[in-house]
Design a protein around this motif. Structure first.
Motif, mmCIF file in Angstrom:
data_model
loop_
_atom_site.group_PDB
_atom_site.id
_atom_site.type_symbol
_atom_site.label_atom_id
_atom_site.label_comp_id
_atom_site.label_asym_id
_atom_site.label_seq_id
_atom_site.Cartn_x
_atom_site.Cartn_y
_atom_site.Cartn_z
ATOM 1 N N LEU A 124 1.231 0.507 16.246
ATOM 2 C CA LEU A 124 1.904 -0.385 15.363
ATOM 3 C C LEU A 124 3.393 -0.538 15.307
ATOM 4 O O LEU A 124 4.165 -1.496 15.048
ATOM 5 N N GLN A 125 3.768 0.896 15.388
ATOM 6 C CA GLN A 125 5.233 1.013 15.178
ATOM 7 C C GLN A 125 5.923 0.409 16.518
ATOM 8 O O GLN A 125 7.143 0.233 16.567
ATOM 9 N N HIS A 126 5.063 0.364 17.610
ATOM 10 C CA HIS A 126 5.912 -0.570 18.859
ATOM 11 C C HIS A 126 5.679 -2.137 18.684
ATOM 12 O O HIS A 126 6.195 -2.588 19.546
ATOM 13 N N SER A 127 5.039 -2.324 17.636
ATOM 14 C CA SER A 127 4.919 -3.883 17.613
ATOM 15 C C SER A 127 6.063 -4.497 16.613
ATOM 16 O O SER A 127 6.591 -3.861 15.841
ATOM 17 N N THR A 128 6.639 -5.528 17.097
ATOM 18 C CA THR A 128 7.461 -6.271 16.349
ATOM 19 C C THR A 128 7.202 -7.112 15.248
ATOM 20 O O THR A 128 7.923 -7.591 14.399
ATOM 21 N N GLU A 129 5.607 -7.238 15.146
ATOM 22 C CA GLU A 129 5.290 -7.936 14.190
ATOM 23 C C GLU A 129 3.950 -7.254 13.192
ATOM 24 O O GLU A 129 2.801 -7.921 13.040
ATOM 25 N N ALA A 130 4.127 -6.062 13.388
ATOM 26 C CA ALA A 130 3.121 -4.911 12.640
ATOM 27 C C ALA A 130 2.776 -5.331 11.412
ATOM 28 O O ALA A 130 3.635 -5.464 10.383
ATOM 29 N N VAL A 131 1.466 -5.529 10.884
ATOM 30 C CA VAL A 131 0.977 -5.566 9.483
ATOM 31 C C VAL A 131 -0.432 -4.740 9.442
ATOM 32 O O VAL A 131 -1.049 -4.450 10.132
ATOM 33 N N THR A 171 -1.700 2.303 -0.115
ATOM 34 C CA THR A 171 -0.699 1.015 0.221
ATOM 35 C C THR A 171 0.702 1.168 -0.220
ATOM 36 O O THR A 171 1.471 1.279 0.597
ATOM 37 N N ILE A 172 0.917 1.532 -1.554
ATOM 38 C CA ILE A 172 2.207 2.036 -1.726
ATOM 39 C C ILE A 172 3.006 2.855 -1.156
ATOM 40 O O ILE A 172 4.016 2.514 -0.687
ATOM 41 N N GLN A 173 2.500 3.881 -0.907
ATOM 42 C CA GLN A 173 2.905 5.164 -0.231
ATOM 43 C C GLN A 173 3.331 4.810 1.148
ATOM 44 O O GLN A 173 4.528 5.429 1.630
ATOM 45 N N TYR A 174 2.372 4.069 1.823
ATOM 46 C CA TYR A 174 2.830 4.107 3.082
ATOM 47 C C TYR A 174 3.678 2.929 3.506
ATOM 48 O O TYR A 174 4.556 2.964 4.636
ATOM 49 N N ALA A 175 3.717 1.950 2.620
ATOM 50 C CA ALA A 175 4.552 0.845 2.656
ATOM 51 C C ALA A 175 6.098 1.347 2.357
ATOM 52 O O ALA A 175 6.915 0.924 3.128
ATOM 53 N N LYS A 176 6.312 2.514 1.654
ATOM 54 C CA LYS A 176 7.426 3.313 1.541
ATOM 55 C C LYS A 176 8.058 3.832 2.509
ATOM 56 O O LYS A 176 9.084 3.971 2.874
ATOM 57 N N ALA A 177 6.825 4.400 3.072
ATOM 58 C CA ALA A 177 7.182 5.342 4.379
ATOM 59 C C ALA A 177 7.406 4.593 5.629
ATOM 60 O O ALA A 177 8.276 4.969 6.480
ATOM 61 N N PRO A 179 8.672 1.035 6.408
ATOM 62 C CA PRO A 179 9.418 -0.398 5.901
ATOM 63 C C PRO A 179 9.498 -1.272 6.995
ATOM 64 O O PRO A 179 9.427 -2.468 6.835
ATOM 65 N N GLY A 180 9.232 -0.609 8.177
ATOM 66 C CA GLY A 180 9.248 -1.705 9.527
ATOM 67 C C GLY A 180 7.602 -2.296 9.698
ATOM 68 O O GLY A 180 7.665 -3.412 10.565
ATOM 69 N N ILE A 181 6.661 -2.014 8.932
ATOM 70 C CA ILE A 181 5.187 -2.442 8.855
ATOM 71 C C ILE A 181 5.134 -3.152 7.629
ATOM 72 O O ILE A 181 5.434 -2.447 6.566
ATOM 73 N N ARG A 182 4.691 -4.395 7.539
ATOM 74 C CA ARG A 182 4.095 -5.021 6.396
ATOM 75 C C ARG A 182 2.737 -4.441 6.044
ATOM 76 O O ARG A 182 1.910 -4.776 6.593
ATOM 77 N N ILE A 183 2.604 -3.986 4.809
ATOM 78 C CA ILE A 183 1.512 -3.038 4.275
ATOM 79 C C ILE A 183 1.248 -3.403 2.970
ATOM 80 O O ILE A 183 1.804 -3.249 1.917
ATOM 81 N N ASN A 184 0.179 -4.250 2.902
ATOM 82 C CA ASN A 184 -0.451 -4.722 1.533
ATOM 83 C C ASN A 184 -1.761 -4.763 1.372
ATOM 84 O O ASN A 184 -2.582 -4.378 2.219
ATOM 85 N N SER A 185 -2.067 -4.588 -0.057
ATOM 86 C CA SER A 185 -3.558 -4.360 -0.518
ATOM 87 C C SER A 185 -3.854 -5.909 -0.866
ATOM 88 O O SER A 185 -3.182 -6.587 -1.602
ATOM 89 N N VAL A 186 -5.328 -6.298 -0.697
ATOM 90 C CA VAL A 186 -5.715 -7.544 -1.365
ATOM 91 C C VAL A 186 -6.899 -7.420 -1.888
ATOM 92 O O VAL A 186 -7.676 -6.519 -1.635
ATOM 93 N N GLU A 187 -7.054 -8.105 -2.896
ATOM 94 C CA GLU A 187 -8.458 -8.372 -3.652
ATOM 95 C C GLU A 187 -9.102 -9.890 -3.185
ATOM 96 O O GLU A 187 -8.437 -10.794 -3.477
ATOM 97 N N PRO A 222 6.380 -9.931 2.432
ATOM 98 C CA PRO A 222 6.339 -8.717 1.561
ATOM 99 C C PRO A 222 5.617 -7.429 1.879
ATOM 100 O O PRO A 222 4.739 -7.785 2.946
ATOM 101 N N THR A 223 5.916 -6.419 1.188
ATOM 102 C CA THR A 223 5.173 -5.408 1.655
ATOM 103 C C THR A 223 4.947 -4.280 0.343
ATOM 104 O O THR A 223 5.853 -4.438 -0.517
ATOM 105 N N GLY A 224 4.010 -3.612 0.512
ATOM 106 C CA GLY A 224 3.650 -2.821 -0.795
ATOM 107 C C GLY A 224 3.277 -3.560 -1.923
ATOM 108 O O GLY A 224 3.650 -3.102 -3.079
ATOM 109 N N THR A 225 2.448 -4.538 -1.827
ATOM 110 C CA THR A 225 2.136 -5.431 -2.867
ATOM 111 C C THR A 225 0.621 -5.435 -2.993
ATOM 112 O O THR A 225 -0.282 -5.078 -1.884
ATOM 113 N N PHE A 226 0.057 -5.937 -4.267
ATOM 114 C CA PHE A 226 -1.374 -6.101 -4.405
ATOM 115 C C PHE A 226 -1.594 -7.440 -4.697
ATOM 116 O O PHE A 226 -1.129 -8.006 -5.772
#
Length: 235
Positions: A124-131, A171-177, A179-187, A222-226
């Protein structure tokens, strides 16, 4: 071409999400423990199958190696999960809760995400569109569980909402760590699937829509959102 892995994708929300993302142009790996069911689901929607048991270190590492050898990953959707049920499809109460139940639920719903993210992070860290999309639940919102006016207040079980609240912390902690990856929780909403004993009130097509949307978040998104289909949710 965006390459996506969906865990627990041989049925339900996972399979429907694969179907919609393939229609949107993604190359999708449908991950499943059961090879026969996984291959059948992948063939049905036009995706690729990869065997993965998210509760097993070796299985997750092997899946990561397979996908890396075939070009690498851009989007990880942590969909695999479980909700404990008693005989007759009853939801367990706190009086029914055991340490073994808690351990099994957390292993599948929360610990597995740490395992899977860790295995795929280099790709994922090698991707330019990591999610990364993590499947949480409206039951993860503590304000809702504690509010008698909330539609989630009725829910009695301990292990499932506790594990999904942990998903949101992940989700919150990985998104902070990262920032080059969009990391979100979904309901995804109360969807009619095997997970809840087919008690859900919306279709898999409706439930998958928010997962598909967040899987296609752009690098400036967005990143680090629910979030749910109705918008951002309180933690």
């Amino acid at each position: 071409m965006t390459t996506t892995l969906i865990t627990g994708a041989n049925k339900g929300l996972g399979k429907e999400t694969a179907k919609q993302l393939i229609a949107a142009g993604h190359t999708v790996y449908l991950g499943a423990r059961d090879e026969a069911k996984g291959r059948a689901a992948a063939q049905d929607v036009g995706g690729r199958f990869v065997q993965i048991d998210v509760t097993d270190d070796a299985s997750v590492r092997a899946a990561a190696a397979t996908i890396e050898s075939e070009g690498g990953l851009d989007v990880l959707i942590n969909n695999a999960g479980m909700e404990p049920r008693l005989a007759g499809n009853a939801i367990p109460t706190p009086a029914d809760t055991t340490v073994d139940e808690m351990r099994e639920t957390f292993e599948t719903n929360a610990f597995s995400m740490v395992r899977t993210i860790g295995a795929f992070l280099p790709q994922l860290q090698h991707s330019t569109e990591a999610v990364i999309v993590n499947l949480a639940s409206g039951l993860a919102t503590l304000s809702g569980l504690s509010d008698p006016e909330s539609f989630t207040h009725f829910y009695p079980a301990v292990s499932y909402p506790a594990s999904k609240a942990t998903v949101n912390v992940i989700t919150i902690q990985y998104a902070k760590a990262f920032p080059g990856i969009r990391i979100n929780s979904v309901e995804p909403g109360f969807t009619n699937t095997d997970l809840n004993g087919r008690t859900g009130t919306q279709t898999v097509e409706e439930g998958a829509a928010i997962i598909v949307k967040m899987a296609q978040v752009r690098p400036d998104g967005p990143t680090g959102t629910f979030v749910s289909a109705q918008g951002v949710l309180p933690w």
